[in-house]
Design a protein around this motif. Structure first.
Motif, short mmCIF file in Angstrom:
data_model
loop_
_atom_site.label_atom_id
_atom_site.label_comp_id
_atom_site.label_asym_id
_atom_site.label_seq_id
_atom_site.Cartn_x
_atom_site.Cartn_y
_atom_site.Cartn_z
N THR A 183 0.86 -1.18 0.00
CA THR A 183 0.00 0.00 0.00
C THR A 183 0.89 1.23 0.00
N GLY A 184 0.42 2.29 -0.62
CA GLY A 184 1.24 3.49 -0.67
C GLY A 184 0.55 4.62 -1.42
N ARG A 185 1.35 5.63 -1.76
CA ARG A 185 0.87 6.81 -2.48
C ARG A 185 1.64 6.94 -3.78
N VAL A 186 0.90 7.19 -4.87
CA VAL A 186 1.51 7.38 -6.19
C VAL A 186 0.90 8.61 -6.82
N GLY A 187 1.72 9.62 -7.06
CA GLY A 187 1.22 10.84 -7.69
C GLY A 187 0.11 11.46 -6.88
N GLU A 188 -1.03 11.69 -7.55
CA GLU A 188 -2.17 12.33 -6.89
C GLU A 188 -3.03 11.33 -6.13
N GLN A 189 -2.77 10.02 -6.29
CA GLN A 189 -3.56 9.00 -5.61
C GLN A 189 -2.95 8.68 -4.25
N GLU A 190 -3.70 8.99 -3.20
CA GLU A 190 -3.20 8.80 -1.84
C GLU A 190 -3.30 7.35 -1.38
N GLU A 191 -4.28 6.60 -1.89
CA GLU A 191 -4.50 5.23 -1.45
C GLU A 191 -4.42 4.29 -2.64
N VAL A 192 -3.28 3.64 -2.78
CA VAL A 192 -3.07 2.66 -3.86
C VAL A 192 -2.63 1.36 -3.22
N ILE A 218 -1.58 -9.44 -9.29
CA ILE A 218 -2.75 -10.31 -9.36
C ILE A 218 -4.01 -9.62 -8.83
N PHE A 219 -3.85 -8.48 -8.18
CA PHE A 219 -5.01 -7.73 -7.71
C PHE A 219 -4.56 -6.32 -7.38
N GLY A 220 -5.50 -5.42 -7.22
CA GLY A 220 -5.13 -4.07 -6.87
C GLY A 220 -6.36 -3.22 -6.58
N ARG A 221 -6.09 -2.03 -6.04
CA ARG A 221 -7.15 -1.05 -5.80
C ARG A 221 -6.58 0.33 -6.06
N CYS A 222 -7.37 1.16 -6.76
CA CYS A 222 -6.94 2.51 -7.07
C CYS A 222 -8.17 3.34 -7.40
N GLY A 223 -8.06 4.65 -7.20
CA GLY A 223 -9.20 5.52 -7.47
C GLY A 223 -9.13 6.25 -8.79
N CYS A 224 -8.14 5.91 -9.65
CA CYS A 224 -8.00 6.61 -10.93
C CYS A 224 -9.07 6.17 -11.92
N ASP A 225 -9.24 6.97 -12.98
CA ASP A 225 -10.28 6.68 -13.97
C ASP A 225 -10.04 5.35 -14.68
N HIS A 226 -8.76 5.03 -14.96
CA HIS A 226 -8.45 3.78 -15.67
C HIS A 226 -8.90 2.57 -14.85
N PHE A 227 -8.57 2.55 -13.57
CA PHE A 227 -8.93 1.39 -12.75
C PHE A 227 -10.44 1.33 -12.53
N VAL A 228 -11.07 2.48 -12.30
CA VAL A 228 -12.51 2.49 -12.08
C VAL A 228 -13.25 1.99 -13.32
N LEU A 260 -8.64 -4.52 -14.14
CA LEU A 260 -7.44 -5.09 -14.75
C LEU A 260 -7.70 -5.67 -16.14
N SER A 261 -8.91 -5.44 -16.69
CA SER A 261 -9.25 -6.05 -17.97
C SER A 261 -8.43 -5.48 -19.12
N LYS A 262 -7.88 -4.29 -18.98
CA LYS A 262 -6.98 -3.72 -19.99
C LYS A 262 -5.58 -3.51 -19.41
N GLY A 263 -5.22 -4.36 -18.47
CA GLY A 263 -3.93 -4.24 -17.83
C GLY A 263 -4.02 -3.29 -16.64
N PRO A 264 -3.03 -3.34 -15.75
CA PRO A 264 -3.06 -2.48 -14.56
C PRO A 264 -2.90 -1.01 -14.92
N CYS A 265 -3.40 -0.15 -14.06
CA CYS A 265 -3.24 1.28 -14.28
C CYS A 265 -1.81 1.69 -13.96
N ALA A 266 -1.45 2.91 -14.33
CA ALA A 266 -0.08 3.39 -14.12
C ALA A 266 0.28 3.43 -12.64
N HIS A 267 -0.69 3.68 -11.77
CA HIS A 267 -0.40 3.76 -10.34
C HIS A 267 0.01 2.40 -9.79
#
Length: 527
Positions: free
Chosen positions: A440-449, A460-470, A474-481
């Motif tokens: 868990t950590g912070r990447v760029g403007e995303q505080e909770e990644v 194999i799994f992840g959580r992020c609040g960016c538009d790509h992940f939302v 993971l259907s188009k690969g992981p987001c940049a965060h």
């Protein structure tokens, strides 16, 4: 476009007599291979090739011929000492077929030359396969020199100069990367899959949703639910071992009809689910034959679009060269073999094999969980030409230069589960330890990644609040965060002070009743 010269000494032919028949596939002269053999089971041989032909000439797009410019290339055939593989795409490039035939299904004659080539596989030949009969002695021949007995009737040498779209090559590379991606495996009875396919043929959904919903409830066998009818089909013997409920949805279900002709002769069907709206694979096991059908997340989502699962991993050229050398010597290897032979850790070995797949020099065997040597093209693939610049990787590099990637917590997660294995024809149960790293950590403007990595270093799994992940998870690969956090974790991999251990999943992982977008890679231990 990639220029590709294909030269055949003569067209492929099927010649039948009263007591014998010959199927001769003309191989590309520029990439010679040779195999001449008597087929032990002509009936299964015919049905499997017909299924491959049905896939090659199938098209489920809902647009007019004027709007669709389909591209079909002859199937790719690979001859190895222990098996023969046929690979092909459908015309709409949303379905992939891999036919695997054990070499003991053939009685070879003369020298066998291993390698990979294209074979002339026309619509006429596909139709002519129906003339094959199991009562006749069947000879199968694939050779670059042509089929002399038929040259006079079928015509002489002909050449094709094909402008191969980068998307077609990218599709082959993406499908192997998708097969290597973590997911869930279910072992089903052929009659259960046949019941689902027949039900879909008799009931046409006029309203959404139109997914196949795989439900895995603890203490119960997995079930397929056909939406929107909510009709349930239990998969007898499909044990999953999940301690909490899991649900995975797939779309484009009418394409399953491609494997229907094989199911009455099949021994089992293994289902590989990569996650919601992600590619899925159905391996139909027959005596000595395996037909793998790969489907994109939905029909309109072609396997050739985007970089998808083939996002490159950072690995040295020397590691890739060592992996290639071992692969050329042994024809197929797994991660553990490469680690022992080349003195690599598992993340490096996996990254080296993924790079070979990305370059078209290997293909992933989804059943054996091994990588096989296969040169897709005669010349090395130019990655920069095949894969468009990935803005995610550019963003990851920028964040790292700016110091905008911070890991707050790294947890080693160990989970013990009961798995079933088949040993000497008997089912046995064993305790298996599954190990992941949760960061868990912070990447760029995303505080909770949050990102979860398996023991081979793959996301194999992840959580992020960016538009790509939302939008895509993971259907188009992981987001940049997620990618940035994973790359940063490599610096912490050998730092014991940065790790905390726990025997239980952390609270932010999926709770009971939550739909899971991607399941743990170790679920492939299920039988």
């Amino acid at each position: 476009m990639i220029p590709l010269a294909v030269s055949y000494a003569s067209p492929s032919v099927l010649e039948s007599g009263r007591d014998s028949q010959l199927l001769g596939l003309a191989a590309n002269d520029h990439r010679p291979v040779r195999l001449v053999a008597r087929v032990r089971n002509p009936l299964l041989f015919r049905f499997c090739l017909q299924t491959l032909g049905s896939l090659v000439w199938s098209d489920d797009t809902w647009i007019s011929d004027d709007e669709w410019t389909a591209f079909t290339l002859d199937p790719v055939v690979t001859v190895h000492p222990d098996r023969i593989m046929f690979e092909a795409f459908s015309r709409d490039q949303s379905a992939y077929g891999l036919l695997i035939i054990d070499r003991d299904q053939f009685e070879t004659s003369g020298q066998v030359s291993c390698g990979t080539t294209n074979v002339d596989f026309t619509a006429w030949l596909y139709g002519a396969l129906a003339e094959m009969r199991s009562s006749r002695t069947t000879t199968f021949r694939v050779e670059a020199g042509g089929i002399e007995v038929s040259t006079r009737q079928a015509g002489g040498r002909f050449e094709q100069k094909v402008e191969l779209p980068e998307s077609w090559v990218r599709g082959f590379l993406n499908i192997s990367a998708a097969m290597a991606f973590p997911g869930t495996r279910l072992r089903a009875e052929p009659v259960d899959m046949l019941a689902v396919i027949r039900y879909l043929q008799q009931h046409k959904a006029k309203t959404a949703p139109r997914a196949l919903r795989y439900e895995m409830i603890p203490g119960r066998e997995a079930e397929i639910v056909v939406e929107p009818f909510e009709t349930r089909f239990p998969l007898v013997g499909a044990n999953h071992g999940y301690p909490k409920p899991r649900i995975i949805r797939t779309w484009g279900r009418r394409r399953l009809r491609l494997i229907e002709p094989l199911l009455p002769y099949a021994e089992h069907v293994e289902i590989y689910l990569k996650g919601r709206a992600m590619p899925s694979f159905y391996a139909v096991g027959l005596p000595g034959y395996t037909f793998v059908l790969g489907l994109s997340g939905w029909t309109a989502n072609s396997l050739t679009t985007g970089t998808g699962f083939a996002a490159g991993s950072s690995v040295s050229d020397s590691a890739v060269d060592r992996a290639l050398m071992l692969l050329q010597q042994q024809y197929h290897i797994d991660v553990e073999t490469l680690c022992a032979a080349a003195t690599m850790d598992k993340p490096t070995a996996m990254a080296a094999l993924e790079t070979l797949i990305r370059r078209g020099r290997a293909v992933f065997d989804v059943q054996a969980r091994r990588v096989r040597y296969r040169e897709l093209l005669a010349e090395p693939i130019d990655e920069a030409k095949i894969y468009p610049p990935d803005p995610r990787l550019v963003q990851v590099e920028r964040w790292h230069r700016e110091g905008a990637v911070h890991i707050r917590d790294t947890i080693l997660r160990k989970t013990t589960k009961t798995r079933q294995f088949k040993l000497d024809g008997q089912w046995i149960q064993r305790q298996v330890d599954l190990r992941d790293r949760v960061l868990t950590g912070r990447v760029g403007e995303q505080e909770e990644v949050e990102v979860v990595l398996d023991d081979e270093g793959r996301i194999i799994f992840g959580r992020c609040g960016c538009d790509h992940f939302v939008s895509y998870a993971l259907s188009k690969g992981p987001c940049a965060h997620l990618m940035a956090l994973e790359r940063q974790s490599r610096r912490h991999l050998h730092d014991p002070s940065a790790l905390k251990s726990t025997a239980n999943p952390i609270s932010s992982l999926p709770n009971e009743g939550t739909e899971v977008l991607l399941d743990d890679n170790n679920e492939y231990d299920d039988e």
